[in-house]
Scaffold this active site. Structure first.
Site, PDB file in Angstrom:
ATOM      1  N   ARG A 128      55.139  82.557  34.641  1.00 49.81           N
ATOM      2  CA  ARG A 128      55.828  81.275  34.836  1.00 49.81           C
ATOM      3  C   ARG A 128      54.786  80.185  34.709  1.00 49.81           C
ATOM      4  O   ARG A 128      53.625  80.372  35.103  1.00 49.81           O
ATOM      5  CB  ARG A 128      56.503  81.228  36.218  1.00 49.81           C
ATOM      6  CG  ARG A 128      57.190  79.906  36.510  1.00 49.81           C
ATOM      7  CD  ARG A 128      58.174  79.975  37.692  1.00 49.81           C
ATOM      8  NE  ARG A 128      57.573  80.227  38.978  1.00 49.81           N
ATOM      9  CZ  ARG A 128      57.594  81.381  39.619  1.00 49.81           C
ATOM     10  NH1 ARG A 128      58.209  82.422  39.097  1.00 49.81           N
ATOM     11  NH2 ARG A 128      57.004  81.519  40.790  1.00 49.81           N
ATOM     12  N   ASP A 186      52.005  80.513  42.450  1.00 51.68           N
ATOM     13  CA  ASP A 186      52.934  79.388  42.618  1.00 51.68           C
ATOM     14  C   ASP A 186      52.603  78.785  43.968  1.00 51.68           C
ATOM     15  O   ASP A 186      52.921  79.370  45.007  1.00 51.68           O
ATOM     16  CB  ASP A 186      54.381  79.909  42.559  1.00 51.68           C
ATOM     17  CG  ASP A 186      55.410  78.780  42.646  1.00 51.68           C
ATOM     18  OD1 ASP A 186      55.037  77.649  43.010  1.00 51.68           O
ATOM     19  OD2 ASP A 186      56.590  79.050  42.349  1.00 51.68           O
ATOM     20  N   TYR A 216      60.128  87.542  32.992  1.00 46.53           N
ATOM     21  CA  TYR A 216      59.777  88.613  33.931  1.00 46.53           C
ATOM     22  C   TYR A 216      60.302  89.905  33.329  1.00 46.53           C
ATOM     23  O   TYR A 216      61.520  90.048  33.146  1.00 46.53           O
ATOM     24  CB  TYR A 216      60.406  88.329  35.302  1.00 46.53           C
ATOM     25  CG  TYR A 216      60.161  86.895  35.729  1.00 46.53           C
ATOM     26  CD1 TYR A 216      59.003  86.527  36.406  1.00 46.53           C
ATOM     27  CD2 TYR A 216      61.072  85.877  35.367  1.00 46.53           C
ATOM     28  CE1 TYR A 216      58.753  85.199  36.743  1.00 46.53           C
ATOM     29  CE2 TYR A 216      60.835  84.548  35.700  1.00 46.53           C
ATOM     30  CZ  TYR A 216      59.670  84.214  36.384  1.00 46.53           C
ATOM     31  OH  TYR A 216      59.424  82.899  36.694  1.00 46.53           O
ATOM     32  N   GLU A 253      54.577  76.091  35.614  1.00 47.89           N
ATOM     33  CA  GLU A 253      55.345  75.053  36.307  1.00 47.89           C
ATOM     34  C   GLU A 253      54.517  73.798  36.488  1.00 47.89           C
ATOM     35  O   GLU A 253      53.416  73.840  37.037  1.00 47.89           O
ATOM     36  CB  GLU A 253      55.784  75.571  37.687  1.00 47.89           C
ATOM     37  CG  GLU A 253      56.466  74.515  38.531  1.00 47.89           C
ATOM     38  CD  GLU A 253      57.028  75.061  39.843  1.00 47.89           C
ATOM     39  OE1 GLU A 253      56.444  76.020  40.380  1.00 47.89           O
ATOM     40  OE2 GLU A 253      58.036  74.522  40.312  1.00 47.89           O
ATOM     41  N   HIS A 311      64.055  71.742  39.350  1.00 50.10           N
ATOM     42  CA  HIS A 311      64.715  71.265  40.572  1.00 50.10           C
ATOM     43  C   HIS A 311      64.080  69.930  40.902  1.00 50.10           C
ATOM     44  O   HIS A 311      62.983  69.616  40.431  1.00 50.10           O
ATOM     45  CB  HIS A 311      64.563  72.273  41.722  1.00 50.10           C
ATOM     46  CG  HIS A 311      63.142  72.676  42.028  1.00 50.10           C
ATOM     47  ND1 HIS A 311      62.277  71.900  42.769  1.00 50.10           N
ATOM     48  CD2 HIS A 311      62.416  73.768  41.664  1.00 50.10           C
ATOM     49  CE1 HIS A 311      61.105  72.521  42.868  1.00 50.10           C
ATOM     50  NE2 HIS A 311      61.152  73.648  42.188  1.00 50.10           N
ATOM     51  N   ASP A 365      54.951  80.515  74.337  1.00 49.05           N
ATOM     52  CA  ASP A 365      54.775  79.056  74.388  1.00 49.05           C
ATOM     53  C   ASP A 365      53.986  78.516  73.192  1.00 49.05           C
ATOM     54  O   ASP A 365      53.447  77.413  73.245  1.00 49.05           O
ATOM     55  CB  ASP A 365      54.115  78.638  75.708  1.00 49.05           C
ATOM     56  CG  ASP A 365      52.749  79.270  75.880  1.00 49.05           C
ATOM     57  OD1 ASP A 365      52.400  80.154  75.068  1.00 49.05           O
ATOM     58  OD2 ASP A 365      52.044  78.887  76.827  1.00 49.05           O
ATOM     59  N   GLU A 415      59.688  74.522  34.823  1.00 47.85           N
ATOM     60  CA  GLU A 415      59.098  75.814  35.177  1.00 47.85           C
ATOM     61  C   GLU A 415      59.787  77.013  34.532  1.00 47.85           C
ATOM     62  O   GLU A 415      60.307  77.875  35.226  1.00 47.85           O
ATOM     63  CB  GLU A 415      59.067  75.985  36.699  1.00 47.85           C
ATOM     64  CG  GLU A 415      60.369  75.678  37.434  1.00 47.85           C
ATOM     65  CD  GLU A 415      60.263  75.972  38.933  1.00 47.85           C
ATOM     66  OE1 GLU A 415      59.823  77.075  39.281  1.00 47.85           O
ATOM     67  OE2 GLU A 415      60.624  75.106  39.733  1.00 47.85           O
ATOM     68  N   HIS A 473      60.268  85.907  44.754  1.00 47.69           N
ATOM     69  CA  HIS A 473      59.847  85.310  46.022  1.00 47.69           C
ATOM     70  C   HIS A 473      58.737  86.114  46.699  1.00 47.69           C
ATOM     71  O   HIS A 473      58.666  86.173  47.922  1.00 47.69           O
ATOM     72  CB  HIS A 473      61.044  85.149  46.965  1.00 47.69           C
ATOM     73  CG  HIS A 473      61.961  84.044  46.539  1.00 47.69           C
ATOM     74  ND1 HIS A 473      63.222  83.869  47.039  1.00 47.69           N
ATOM     75  CD2 HIS A 473      61.797  83.050  45.627  1.00 47.69           C
ATOM     76  CE1 HIS A 473      63.783  82.823  46.460  1.00 47.69           C
ATOM     77  NE2 HIS A 473      62.945  82.306  45.597  1.00 47.69           N
ATOM     78  N   HIS A 513      62.348  71.673  47.264  1.00 49.91           N
ATOM     79  CA  HIS A 513      63.628  71.614  46.548  1.00 49.91           C
ATOM     80  C   HIS A 513      64.308  70.381  47.109  1.00 49.91           C
ATOM     81  O   HIS A 513      65.039  70.451  48.094  1.00 49.91           O
ATOM     82  CB  HIS A 513      64.456  72.886  46.770  1.00 49.91           C
ATOM     83  CG  HIS A 513      63.815  74.099  46.153  1.00 49.91           C
ATOM     84  ND1 HIS A 513      64.231  75.370  46.396  1.00 49.91           N
ATOM     85  CD2 HIS A 513      62.777  74.220  45.290  1.00 49.91           C
ATOM     86  CE1 HIS A 513      63.477  76.241  45.710  1.00 49.91           C
ATOM     87  NE2 HIS A 513      62.578  75.547  45.039  1.00 49.91           N
ATOM     88  N   ASP A 566      54.250  71.199  43.447  1.00 54.16           N
ATOM     89  CA  ASP A 566      54.789  72.539  43.163  1.00 54.16           C
ATOM     90  C   ASP A 566      54.272  72.970  41.790  1.00 54.16           C
ATOM     91  O   ASP A 566      54.768  72.500  40.771  1.00 54.16           O
ATOM     92  CB  ASP A 566      56.323  72.442  43.195  1.00 54.16           C
ATOM     93  CG  ASP A 566      57.000  73.796  43.026  1.00 54.16           C
ATOM     94  OD1 ASP A 566      56.301  74.818  42.990  1.00 54.16           O
ATOM     95  OD2 ASP A 566      58.246  73.812  42.938  1.00 54.16           O
ATOM     96  N   HIS A 607      66.159  82.403  36.563  1.00 53.30           N
ATOM     97  CA  HIS A 607      66.222  81.190  37.398  1.00 53.30           C
ATOM     98  C   HIS A 607      66.323  79.967  36.521  1.00 53.30           C
ATOM     99  O   HIS A 607      66.248  80.051  35.297  1.00 53.30           O
ATOM    100  CB  HIS A 607      65.020  81.107  38.352  1.00 53.30           C
ATOM    101  CG  HIS A 607      63.672  81.052  37.675  1.00 53.30           C
ATOM    102  ND1 HIS A 607      63.176  79.916  37.078  1.00 53.30           N
ATOM    103  CD2 HIS A 607      62.712  82.001  37.514  1.00 53.30           C
ATOM    104  CE1 HIS A 607      61.975  80.160  36.595  1.00 53.30           C
ATOM    105  NE2 HIS A 607      61.674  81.428  36.834  1.00 53.30           N
TER     106      HIS A 607
HETATM  107  N1  GLY Z   1      57.795  77.082  44.585  1.00 53.43           N
HETATM  108  C1  GLY Z   1      59.189  77.032  44.628  1.00 53.43           C
HETATM  109  C2  GLY Z   1      59.764  76.762  43.302  1.00 53.43           C
HETATM  110  O1  GLY Z   1      59.057  76.781  42.316  1.00 53.43           O
HETATM  111  O2  GLY Z   1      60.904  76.462  43.186  1.00 53.43           O
HETATM  112 MN    MN Z   2      59.504  74.826  41.597  1.00 48.41          MN
HETATM  113 MN    MN Z   3      56.917  76.651  42.360  1.00 47.37          MN
END
Ligand code: GLY
Ligand code: MN
Ligand code: MN
Length: 460
Positions: free
Chosen positions: A428, A259, A411, A430, A357, A35, A407, A242, A364, A270, A353
């Site tokens: 990275r 991140d 890697y 961002e 976005h 619950d 971003e 991820h 996203h 983000d 990547h």
């Molecule tokens: N934190 C998710 C992205 O950077 O897309």
């Molecule tokens: Mn992002």
């Molecule tokens: Mn991010």
């Protein structure tokens, strides 16, 4: 004064066409176990049109502008356990809707709202079982056709209208996003400083220690949740795109990639920063970091009204590819010129990547990445990596008020072809950008990106 929510409802109603009815449920509560529920988070479309955060609520908008809310009824017993409910009696004054009912009346009242209308609009493929519910209501209306009632004969995806509306953020949304971004930036500063301070004190530093600093800073400024699962990745973990904040030790001499961004009043931020755990970059770390930073600078310069969504990505790819050649991660002998590297996507083992976005209520965020009216206008081309024929998709033209991330990253997995000094580095950077007429506003720069600034901040 008309609220922003009423303005949005009116703007949506005006697009439904004569006889259109829009149905928007909020999100369901979701059980975590037995619950206990996951923390409740409203549906973004529903919130965009109401500002209302209680569960078990529905909004119905008719083309002529009439709005009906269904919400939880007042219930003293339930309110003792779960908290105060607005209730249908208070809803019209509080939310500016024309009419409100208890959600227990939904199946009785909704068919009435569909009678003699032409089109039902609802978000397709976003709510389990919604299509079946709409079918049920239509069946109820159809049962009354003998009484002279007409039944809607068309169904349309409401996301197509709402996604376009949400893509350009109004002044209220931009202001909330700036505040969310500032909190997140301060959280990154706090995590960076904690890492250096704990290492200087000879303490055992774990990824979760820095995650705790992020959460502390988010919450103490009123953020309701992290906008997504935070990544705190020590050393080689940064190469797992991820990865989450786990228990790995953060070691002197390694990089840390964080991140993380908070959600504030329904809006996401983000941010990614990569920094030396002890506050001082080594030579190879600095070389690769500077390359990603230059790529990000290029993507920032490419972001302005009138440019395309893909332009920042193309700009970053060009800088990253040249840098990979300069640093010897790619070689002219094997990979050819810069143009060859770009054409054949030889950068892909290091950068897999995209650079951007949309960002908004959802991390996203919704909104088509293809310019409306330009889809399928160019001939298909073979993808250089897979050989699969791909239809080029002319990317979206940027307008003031659109918000996107910038971003780029690199890697590096161990490989005989790559200088060992770069193995296991994952970097990275961002930031979040609001598109303006002449460029973009970076709203996340309360946490620095330049090498000297990061080192200074971690020293003090
Ligand atoms: N934190 C998710 C992205 O950077 O897309
Ligand atoms: Mn992002
Ligand atoms: Mn991010």
């Amino acid at each position: 004064m008309t609220s922003i929510y009423a303005q949005r409802r009116a703007a949506l109603a005006a697009q439904l066409g004569a006889g259109g009815v829009a149905i928007i449920p909020t999100a369901p509560e979701r059980a975590r176990n037995r619950d206990s529920d996951f923390p409740y988070r409203h549906d973004s479309y529903f919130f965009y049109l109401t500002g209302f955060t209680e569960p078990h609520a529905w909004l119905v908008i008719q083309a002529h502008g009439h709005t009906t809310l269904f919400c939880q009824p007042k219930d003293l017993e339930r309110e003792i356990w779960d908290g105060i409910r607005l209730g249908p009696l208070a809803a019209p004054a509080a939310l500016g809707v024309d009419q409100a009912h208890s959600v227990s009346e939904l199946s009785k009242e909704l068919p009435k709202l569909l009678e003699n209308q032409t089109t039902v609009w609802f978000p397709f493929a976003t709510h389990d079982a919604l299509t079946a519910q709409v079918d049920g209501w239509l069946t109820q209306v159809r049962a009354r056709v003998r009484m002279g009632v007409s039944c809607p004969s068309a169904q349309q995806d409401l996301c197509t209208l709402l996604d376009e509306m949400r893509l350009v953020k109004d002044a209220h949304e931009q202001d909330t996003m700036r505040r969310a971004a500032r909190i997140s930036a301060h959280a990154h500063v706090r995590a960076m400083q904690t890492s250096a301070r704990m290492l200087r004190a000879g303490q055992d530093v774990r990824e979760y220690h820095l995650d705790a600093e992020l959460l502390h800073e988010f919450r103490r400024h009123g953020s309701q949740f992290p906008a997504y699962t935070s990544i705190v990745a020590a050393g080689a973990n940064a190469c797992v795109l991820h990865y989450r904040a786990d228990a790995a030790p953060i070691r002197d001499g390694e990089l840390v990639l964080i991140d993380a961004g908070c959600e504030l009043d329904g809006y996401a931020s983000d941010i990614t920063r990569t920094f030396p755990a002890n506050g001082r970059f080594t030579g190879p770390q600095k070389d690769l970091y500077q390359l990603v930073l230059h790529a990000q600078h290029a993507s920032v310069k490419a972001t302005q009204a009138g440019a395309r969504f893909n332009d920042p990505h193309e700009a970053a790819l060009r800088v990253l590819s040249q840098g990979l050649l300069d640093l010897g991660l790619l070689t002219t002998a094997k990979h050819g010129s810069l143009e060859d590297v770009l054409d054949k996507k030889a950068y892909a083992p290091f950068y897999m990547h995209r650079t951007s976005h949309w960002l908004g209520m959802d991390v996203h965020d919704c909104g088509s990445y293809i310019e409306p009216g330009e889809a399928n206008t160019a001939p298909a081309k073979a993808d250089p990596l897979t050989g699969v024929m791909v239809q080029p998709r002319p990317s979206r033209v940027l307008h003031p008020g659109m918000v996107l991330t910038l971003e780029p990253g690199l890697y590096v997995s161990p490989s005989d072809d790559v200088p060992e000094a770069f193995w296991h580095l994952g970097i990275r950077i961002e930031d979040d950008a609001i598109v303006t007429a002449t460029g973009c506003e970076l709203i996340t720069r309360d946490v620095p990106v330049e090498v000297a600034d990061i080192e200074a901040l971690m020293r003090d």
